[in-house]
Design a protein around this motif. Sequence first.
Motif, PDB file in Angstrom:
ATOM      1  N   THR A  28       0.809  -1.215  -0.167  1.00 27.49           N
ATOM      2  CA  THR A  28      -0.019   0.000   0.069  1.00 27.49           C
ATOM      3  C   THR A  28       0.898   1.164   0.055  1.00 27.49           C
ATOM      4  OG1 THR A  28      -1.916   1.182   1.193  1.00 27.49           O
ATOM      5  CG2 THR A  28      -0.193   0.288   2.477  1.00 27.49           C
ATOM      6  N   ARG A  29       0.199   2.344  -0.029  1.00 23.65           N
ATOM      7  CA  ARG A  29       1.204   3.516  -0.026  1.00 23.65           C
ATOM      8  C   ARG A  29       1.120   3.943   1.563  1.00 23.65           C
ATOM      9  NH1 ARG A  29       2.992   6.011  -4.270  1.00 23.65           N
ATOM     10  NH2 ARG A  29       2.206   5.595  -6.300  1.00 23.65           N
ATOM     11  N   SER A  30       2.128   4.458   2.227  1.00 21.91           N
ATOM     12  CA  SER A  30       2.013   4.893   3.572  1.00 21.91           C
ATOM     13  C   SER A  30       1.199   6.171   3.686  1.00 21.91           C
ATOM     14  CB  SER A  30       3.508   5.295   3.890  1.00 21.91           C
ATOM     15  OG  SER A  30       3.496   5.912   5.249  1.00 21.91           O
ATOM     16  N   THR A  31       0.431   6.201   4.971  1.00 29.76           N
ATOM     17  CA  THR A  31      -0.362   7.431   5.105  1.00 29.76           C
ATOM     18  C   THR A  31       0.519   8.279   5.892  1.00 29.76           C
ATOM     19  OG1 THR A  31      -1.074   6.412   7.123  1.00 29.76           O
ATOM     20  CG2 THR A  31      -2.558   6.282   5.409  1.00 29.76           C
ATOM     21  N   PRO A  44      -7.279   0.512   4.128  1.00 33.19           N
ATOM     22  CA  PRO A  44      -6.572   0.723   5.451  1.00 33.19           C
ATOM     23  C   PRO A  44      -6.370  -0.433   6.180  1.00 33.19           C
ATOM     24  CG  PRO A  44      -8.879   1.252   5.716  1.00 33.19           C
ATOM     25  CD  PRO A  44      -8.738   0.746   4.260  1.00 33.19           C
ATOM     26  N   TYR A  45      -5.579  -0.159   7.278  1.00 36.06           N
ATOM     27  CA  TYR A  45      -4.906  -1.158   8.107  1.00 36.06           C
ATOM     28  C   TYR A  45      -4.809  -0.585   9.510  1.00 36.06           C
ATOM     29  CZ  TYR A  45      -0.414   1.089   7.858  1.00 36.06           C
ATOM     30  OH  TYR A  45       0.674   1.995   7.743  1.00 36.06           O
ATOM     31  N   HIS A  46      -4.797  -1.396  10.591  1.00 38.18           N
ATOM     32  CA  HIS A  46      -4.539  -1.075  11.910  1.00 38.18           C
ATOM     33  C   HIS A  46      -3.496  -1.950  12.654  1.00 38.18           C
ATOM     34  CE1 HIS A  46      -7.704   1.889  12.071  1.00 38.18           C
ATOM     35  NE2 HIS A  46      -8.501   1.015  11.638  1.00 38.18           N
ATOM     36  N   GLU A  47      -2.693  -1.374  13.274  1.00 35.89           N
ATOM     37  CA  GLU A  47      -1.854  -2.302  14.159  1.00 35.89           C
ATOM     38  C   GLU A  47      -1.945  -1.931  15.627  1.00 35.89           C
ATOM     39  OE1 GLU A  47       1.136  -1.026  15.650  1.00 35.89           O
ATOM     40  OE2 GLU A  47       0.824   0.940  15.254  1.00 35.89           O
ATOM     41  N   ILE A  48      -1.598  -2.718  16.367  1.00 35.81           N
ATOM     42  CA  ILE A  48      -1.611  -2.467  17.960  1.00 35.81           C
ATOM     43  C   ILE A  48      -0.204  -2.857  18.570  1.00 35.81           C
ATOM     44  CG2 ILE A  48      -3.941  -3.176  18.268  1.00 35.81           C
ATOM     45  CD1 ILE A  48      -2.972  -5.770  19.557  1.00 35.81           C
ATOM     46  N   GLY A  49       0.781  -2.518  17.891  1.00 40.19           N
ATOM     47  CA  GLY A  49       2.085  -2.611  18.496  1.00 40.19           C
ATOM     48  C   GLY A  49       2.630  -1.391  18.980  1.00 40.19           C
ATOM     49  N   SER A  50       1.963  -0.250  18.783  1.00 44.83           N
ATOM     50  CA  SER A  50       2.347   1.094  19.468  1.00 44.83           C
ATOM     51  C   SER A  50       1.069   1.534  20.189  1.00 44.83           C
ATOM     52  CB  SER A  50       2.714   1.972  18.408  1.00 44.83           C
ATOM     53  OG  SER A  50       1.530   2.332  17.570  1.00 44.83           O
TER      54      SER A  50
END
Length: 206
Positions: free
Chosen positions: A109-112, A185-191
């Motif tokens: 994807t393209r970075s937001t 879109p995507y989500h991550e919970i590493g932060s």
Amino acid sequence: ILLEFGNKTFLQHQIDLYDGVFNKIIFALGHLSQPIVSHLNEIRTKSKTVCVIDPFEGCGTGAAFRNAMQECEEDHVAVTYGDSYLLFDPCESLNSFIENKYKAAMVITRSTGIDKNNVEIKGGFVKRYEKNHADNLLQYLDYGLSYFRKSDILSCEITGACDLSRYHDNFINCGVLRYYLTGDPYHEIGSKLGQTRFEGFLKGRK
């Protein structure tokens, strides 16, 4: 992955994404992961779920992935990360991967702007993947979903502790790592920021 968001563990949210989409969901888990195994045993799923414990402490995501292949009955596999929630439907691209007999592919994807771009592409292939590097040629971002063939993974001369990116690099060096581009879109919970954004996403979905 046992953190709760909206009265569900993150693991349950992940399972909801893929339950019934894949025949089997394999969880590659580290040592002292019994609470995760116990939680999985409480969740009813359409897909068969299997837990595989890392072969040794500190083995890295690459060795953990290779070890998990022993539980994979199909030759084609989709791989994602334990802290990622991806809003991309993998069915069409995975079918394309199988039909075209590709050896490996990465969804990009393209970075937001929150994450740094780490992928360079050219002529339908990934030419470079740099997880901890940045320059102007890296115009895309690893979305967190890749497709491989079990037979090719097990035939790679890669041993010992390693990151999953070692396999990506192997297929890049062979000139066969394909890509699928998504704007989902995507989500991550590493932060902490990622956790806050995921909570906001769930509230906005109600």
